[in-house]
Design a protein around this motif. Structure first.
Motif, PDB file in Angstrom:
ATOM      1  N   UNK A  12       0.829  -1.208   0.000  1.00  0.00           N
ATOM      2  CA  UNK A  12       0.000   0.000   0.000  1.00  0.00           C
ATOM      3  C   UNK A  12       0.862   1.257   0.000  1.00  0.00           C
ATOM      4  N   UNK A  13       1.965   1.221   0.716  1.00  0.00           N
ATOM      5  CA  UNK A  13       2.886   2.361   0.720  1.00  0.00           C
ATOM      6  C   UNK A  13       3.503   2.569  -0.658  1.00  0.00           C
ATOM      7  N   UNK A  14       3.838   1.489  -1.325  1.00  0.00           N
ATOM      8  CA  UNK A  14       4.407   1.610  -2.675  1.00  0.00           C
ATOM      9  C   UNK A  14       3.414   2.243  -3.640  1.00  0.00           C
ATOM     10  N   UNK A  15       2.139   1.897  -3.524  1.00  0.00           N
ATOM     11  CA  UNK A  15       1.134   2.458  -4.423  1.00  0.00           C
ATOM     12  C   UNK A  15       0.943   3.952  -4.183  1.00  0.00           C
ATOM     13  N   UNK A  16       1.029   4.384  -2.941  1.00  0.00           N
ATOM     14  CA  UNK A  16       0.906   5.815  -2.669  1.00  0.00           C
ATOM     15  C   UNK A  16       2.089   6.574  -3.253  1.00  0.00           C
ATOM     16  N   UNK A  17       3.282   6.047  -3.081  1.00  0.00           N
ATOM     17  CA  UNK A  17       4.460   6.715  -3.626  1.00  0.00           C
ATOM     18  C   UNK A  17       4.435   6.738  -5.151  1.00  0.00           C
ATOM     19  N   UNK A  18       3.817   5.744  -5.745  1.00  0.00           N
ATOM     20  CA  UNK A  18       3.735   5.704  -7.203  1.00  0.00           C
ATOM     21  C   UNK A  18       2.738   6.724  -7.743  1.00  0.00           C
ATOM     22  N   UNK A  19       1.611   6.899  -7.053  1.00  0.00           N
ATOM     23  CA  UNK A  19       0.578   7.843  -7.505  1.00  0.00           C
ATOM     24  C   UNK A  19      -0.133   8.402  -6.275  1.00  0.00           C
ATOM     25  N   UNK A  20       0.357   9.490  -5.701  1.00  0.00           N
ATOM     26  CA  UNK A  20      -0.256  10.003  -4.461  1.00  0.00           C
ATOM     27  C   UNK A  20      -1.537  10.804  -4.667  1.00  0.00           C
ATOM     28  N   UNK A  21      -1.875  11.193  -5.880  1.00  0.00           N
ATOM     29  CA  UNK A  21      -3.016  12.089  -6.086  1.00  0.00           C
ATOM     30  C   UNK A  21      -4.345  11.501  -5.622  1.00  0.00           C
TER      31      UNK A  21
END
Length: 265
Positions: free
Chosen positions: A196-205
């Protein structure tokens, strides 16, 4: 009214957070490697938490800064729309303003879909593929603070009737059984947070938009939620040894975000 400074460019901080995440992957492995662990010793779990919690703390502070900027832009756009002239279209009764409707084609499509047999769905939950973290159901936890004035329904005051005997009090809620976490599920729980942290860093918008929507809604009932969210510390005292000031810089970048949601101007 609170004076709010100009928005801060958070892109360098996001770049530093992604670099710190890459160092965490090099040190403890990615989400798939963590999920495939058959056992999670205490020392290894402490090492994973030492990388995971500071990164989650940094990401939450950066999301607050992004959410504040989105909320500010939405409020300014709403103010401009309210100040300018408005064009209201009132269609007449019985007048269709859109393209011509295709009744026959729609009816035929619905009939074909209804006649097509559906495969039986299984009620059992599918086991996640541990080697493919991108297919997991992993949602980043925003860790919003709870309103201390919120009263649960079981303790809410009851309305007494104006006549007749006083009804007996409601029975106390049953005690919940303690939550038991199986030892074999502990690696996957940490791996899901890592993914989940990786997905936020990939696309935080999308996550910033979700946080902006929640804070704008909850501020109407509890005006201090954004301030409490900004002041919430990290769960551990760990940090990235290659970038020890990342948490402090993210904390400072999100300072003005707490006032955007409570500002009434």
């Amino acid at each position: 009214m609170t004076d709010i400074a100009a928005p801060i460019n958070t892109e360098p901080l996001w770049t530093r957070a992604r670099a710190s995440f890459a160092r965490a992957v090099a040190a403890i492995g990615d989400a798939a490697a963590i999920a495939m662990l058959t056992a999670l010793p205490k020392k290894l779990r402490r090492q994973i938490i030492a990388w995971l919690c500071p990164l989650e703390h940094v990401v939450r502070k950066l999301l607050l800064a992004e959410a504040a900027e989105l909320h500010r832009a939405h409020r300014e756009a709403a103010a401009r729309a309210a100040a300018g002239p408005r064009l209201v279209l009132i269609p007449l009764k019985g007048m269709y303003m859109g393209p011509p409707r295709a009744e026959n084609g729609t009816a035929a499509l619905r009939a074909a879909c209804a006649a097509e047999p559906r495969a039986p769905t299984s009620t059992r939950r599918r086991q996640p593929d541990l080697s493919r973290p991108e297919t997991w159901r992993a949602r980043f936890s925003l860790a919003l603070p709870r309103d201390p004035r919120l009263v649960p329904e079981s303790r809410a005051p009851r309305i007494r009737p104006l006549w007749g005997p006083t009804p007996p009090p409601p029975p106390p809620p049953p005690e919940r059984a303690p939550r038991v976490i199986r030892e074999e599920d502990a690696p996957f729980r940490l791996a899901r947070r890592f993914e989940a942290l990786r997905r936020v860093l990939e696309n935080p918008k999308p996550h910033a938009e979700r946080l902006a929507h929640i804070l704008a809604r909850e501020t109407r009932r509890w005006t201090q939620i954004a301030q409490r969210y900004w002041m919430r510390p990290c769960r551990t005292n760990d940090y990235d040894p290659d970038d020890p000031r990342l948490s402090l810089d993210a904390f400072g970048a999100s300072h003005d975000g707490q006032y955007v949601f409570s500002d009434s101007s």
